[in-house]
Design a protein around this motif. Structure first.
Motif, mmCIF file in Angstrom:
data_model
loop_
_atom_site.group_PDB
_atom_site.id
_atom_site.type_symbol
_atom_site.label_atom_id
_atom_site.label_comp_id
_atom_site.label_asym_id
_atom_site.label_seq_id
_atom_site.Cartn_x
_atom_site.Cartn_y
_atom_site.Cartn_z
ATOM 1 N N SER A 146 0.831 -1.213 0.000
ATOM 2 C CA SER A 146 0.000 0.000 0.000
ATOM 3 C C SER A 146 0.861 1.256 0.000
ATOM 4 C CB SER A 146 -0.961 -0.004 1.187
ATOM 5 O OG SER A 146 -0.248 0.003 2.399
ATOM 6 N N LEU A 147 1.980 1.225 0.678
ATOM 7 C CA LEU A 147 2.908 2.361 0.668
ATOM 8 C C LEU A 147 3.472 2.558 -0.740
ATOM 9 C CD1 LEU A 147 4.635 4.559 1.995
ATOM 10 C CD2 LEU A 147 6.221 2.751 2.708
ATOM 11 N N ARG A 148 3.867 1.474 -1.357
ATOM 12 C CA ARG A 148 4.398 1.557 -2.728
ATOM 13 C C ARG A 148 3.336 2.095 -3.685
ATOM 14 N NH1 ARG A 148 6.767 -4.157 -3.846
ATOM 15 N NH2 ARG A 148 6.742 -3.316 -5.946
ATOM 16 N N SER A 149 2.096 1.679 -3.484
ATOM 17 C CA SER A 149 1.012 2.169 -4.331
ATOM 18 C C SER A 149 0.809 3.670 -4.150
ATOM 19 C CB SER A 149 -0.280 1.414 -4.019
ATOM 20 O OG SER A 149 -1.343 1.921 -4.779
ATOM 21 N N LEU A 150 0.823 4.143 -2.926
ATOM 22 C CA LEU A 150 0.677 5.576 -2.673
ATOM 23 C C LEU A 150 1.813 6.354 -3.334
ATOM 24 C CD1 LEU A 150 -0.521 8.099 -1.333
ATOM 25 C CD2 LEU A 150 0.676 7.447 0.774
ATOM 26 N N LYS A 151 3.023 5.855 -3.195
ATOM 27 C CA LYS A 151 4.171 6.549 -3.768
ATOM 28 C C LYS A 151 4.108 6.592 -5.293
ATOM 29 C CE LYS A 151 8.241 5.745 -1.679
ATOM 30 N NZ LYS A 151 9.323 4.986 -0.998
ATOM 31 N N ARG A 152 3.887 5.422 -5.893
ATOM 32 C CA ARG A 152 3.946 5.308 -7.359
ATOM 33 C C ARG A 152 2.653 5.732 -8.048
ATOM 34 N NH1 ARG A 152 4.653 -0.217 -7.916
ATOM 35 N NH2 ARG A 152 2.402 -0.310 -7.801
ATOM 36 N N ASN A 153 1.526 5.249 -7.540
ATOM 37 C CA ASN A 153 0.256 5.408 -8.255
ATOM 38 C C ASN A 153 -0.518 6.665 -7.894
ATOM 39 O OD1 ASN A 153 0.937 2.909 -9.276
ATOM 40 N ND2 ASN A 153 -0.422 1.792 -7.906
ATOM 41 N N VAL A 154 -0.072 7.360 -6.863
ATOM 42 C CA VAL A 154 -0.765 8.598 -6.486
ATOM 43 C C VAL A 154 0.215 9.774 -6.539
ATOM 44 C CG1 VAL A 154 -2.124 9.791 -4.719
ATOM 45 C CG2 VAL A 154 -2.412 7.324 -5.045
ATOM 46 N N LEU A 155 1.202 9.784 -5.653
ATOM 47 C CA LEU A 155 2.082 10.950 -5.551
ATOM 48 C C LEU A 155 2.970 11.138 -6.780
ATOM 49 C CD1 LEU A 155 3.051 10.765 -1.771
ATOM 50 C CD2 LEU A 155 1.180 12.013 -2.862
ATOM 51 N N ALA A 156 3.650 10.093 -7.218
ATOM 52 C CA ALA A 156 4.493 10.226 -8.414
ATOM 53 C C ALA A 156 3.644 10.524 -9.648
ATOM 54 C CB ALA A 156 5.325 8.965 -8.627
ATOM 55 N N LEU A 157 2.444 9.980 -9.687
ATOM 56 C CA LEU A 157 1.542 10.214 -10.818
ATOM 57 C C LEU A 157 1.262 11.699 -11.004
ATOM 58 C CD1 LEU A 157 -0.348 8.828 -12.977
ATOM 59 C CD2 LEU A 157 -2.159 9.055 -11.268
ATOM 60 N N VAL A 158 1.107 12.427 -9.886
ATOM 61 C CA VAL A 158 0.816 13.861 -9.985
ATOM 62 C C VAL A 158 2.083 14.710 -10.008
ATOM 63 C CG1 VAL A 158 -1.482 13.597 -8.968
ATOM 64 C CG2 VAL A 158 0.453 14.183 -7.488
ATOM 65 N N GLY A 159 3.236 14.054 -10.098
ATOM 66 C CA GLY A 159 4.495 14.763 -10.271
ATOM 67 C C GLY A 159 5.342 14.938 -9.037
ATOM 68 N N ILE A 160 4.884 14.475 -7.874
ATOM 69 C CA ILE A 160 5.642 14.668 -6.635
ATOM 70 C C ILE A 160 6.821 13.700 -6.599
ATOM 71 C CG2 ILE A 160 5.560 14.490 -4.114
ATOM 72 C CD1 ILE A 160 2.634 15.410 -4.276
ATOM 73 N N GLY A 161 7.980 14.208 -6.232
ATOM 74 C CA GLY A 161 9.170 13.379 -6.078
ATOM 75 C C GLY A 161 10.372 14.267 -5.784
ATOM 76 N N PRO A 162 11.353 13.787 -5.059
ATOM 77 C CA PRO A 162 11.462 12.440 -4.504
ATOM 78 C C PRO A 162 10.495 12.228 -3.333
ATOM 79 C CG PRO A 162 13.285 13.781 -3.710
ATOM 80 C CD PRO A 162 12.514 14.620 -4.709
ATOM 81 N N ILE A 163 10.217 10.953 -3.080
ATOM 82 C CA ILE A 163 9.301 10.566 -2.011
ATOM 83 C C ILE A 163 10.052 9.619 -1.073
ATOM 84 C CG2 ILE A 163 7.094 9.501 -1.445
ATOM 85 C CD1 ILE A 163 6.406 9.996 -4.524
ATOM 86 N N ARG A 164 10.169 10.019 0.181
ATOM 87 C CA ARG A 164 10.832 9.183 1.182
ATOM 88 C C ARG A 164 9.778 8.641 2.147
ATOM 89 N NH1 ARG A 164 13.930 13.565 0.082
ATOM 90 N NH2 ARG A 164 16.032 13.163 -0.628
ATOM 91 N N ASP A 165 10.122 7.576 2.859
ATOM 92 C CA ASP A 165 9.143 7.009 3.786
ATOM 93 C C ASP A 165 9.788 6.559 5.078
ATOM 94 O OD1 ASP A 165 9.704 3.938 3.673
ATOM 95 O OD2 ASP A 165 9.544 4.506 1.562
ATOM 96 N N THR A 166 8.951 6.515 6.092
ATOM 97 C CA THR A 166 9.306 6.004 7.414
ATOM 98 C C THR A 166 8.179 5.093 7.860
ATOM 99 O OG1 THR A 166 10.474 8.056 7.967
ATOM 100 C CG2 THR A 166 9.819 6.629 9.813
ATOM 101 N N ILE A 167 8.516 3.877 8.256
ATOM 102 C CA ILE A 167 7.514 2.936 8.753
ATOM 103 C C ILE A 167 7.787 2.698 10.228
ATOM 104 C CG2 ILE A 167 6.582 0.598 8.578
ATOM 105 C CD1 ILE A 167 7.412 0.612 5.633
ATOM 106 N N ILE A 168 6.761 2.888 11.036
ATOM 107 C CA ILE A 168 6.882 2.672 12.485
ATOM 108 C C ILE A 168 5.978 1.505 12.847
ATOM 109 C CG2 ILE A 168 6.679 3.691 14.777
ATOM 110 C CD1 ILE A 168 6.906 6.466 13.389
#
Length: 194
Positions: A146-168
């Motif tokens: 789901s994190l990968r989907s948000l990064k690739r299919n939502v945020l990168a799709l609208v042009g946002i990048g780079p995208i970093r993540d933290t999982i707790i």
């Protein structure tokens, strides 16, 4: 150098005891402390309907709360999204918010969706996900789908990048000392606008 940061606290529960709220506050504290300009939006405060059809998504009226969020996205140079993992994904209310916000007219300047060609190009993002399971299990066994989907299919799709993540992971069983370490980590990220 000062940056404009939008923090989207994506926990749908307004209860102040939710850890996501504390993480968002810590990030904001670190950012403001070094001179970054921060706007924080809490999902739990927003009133908007769920989109039910493609025609609503493309041509329907945009609710006032969504117009305000779109203005904040336009303004921001860095976007931080913090949310809990629910049933292996982001909460449905957060997904509904993103669907509303990234309508084609706003995100792409028209009805045509062009991968990576969105108008939010040039913005960076940080995603922070909390969950009950261990973070390693989510990354290795579930492939952080789901994190990968948000990064690739939502945020990168609208042009946002780079995208970093933290999982707790393991938030329900973490000690107070461990929770405080993550809050300190988020303050540091905020200071760096990372």
């Amino acid at each position: 150098m000062s940056r404009r940061i939008l923090i989207l606290d994506g926990h749908p529960d307004p209860d102040p005891a939710r850890y996501c709220h504390a993480l968002a506050a810590s990030y904001a504290q670190g950012a403001v402390g070094v001179g970054h300009v921060v706007h924080r939006t809490n999902l739990s405060d927003l009133d908007f309907p769920v989109l039910r059809s493609r025609s609503d998504w493309e041509d329907g009226p945009t609710p006032a709360a969504i117009l305000a969020l779109q203005d904040q996205l336009d303004w921001a140079e860095h976007v931080v999204i913090i949310y809990p993992l629910w049933l292996g994904d982001m909460p449905a209310r957060l997904k509904a918010l993103l669907e509303q916000a990234f309508r084609p007219a706003f995100a792409f300047g028209g009805k045509t969706v062009s991968p990576g060609g969105g108008k939010l190009k040039g913005r960076s993002a940080r995603i922070v996900v909390t969950m009950g399971m261990p973070a390693a299990a989510y990354r290795i066994f579930y492939l952080a789908h789901s994190l990968r989907s948000l990064k690739r299919n939502v945020l990168a799709l609208v042009g946002i990048g780079p995208i970093r993540d933290t999982i707790i992971g393991g938030v329900e069983t973490r000690s107070d000392a461990s929770r405080k370490r993550y809050l300190a980590q988020l303050r540091t990220m905020g200071a760096r606008a990372d």
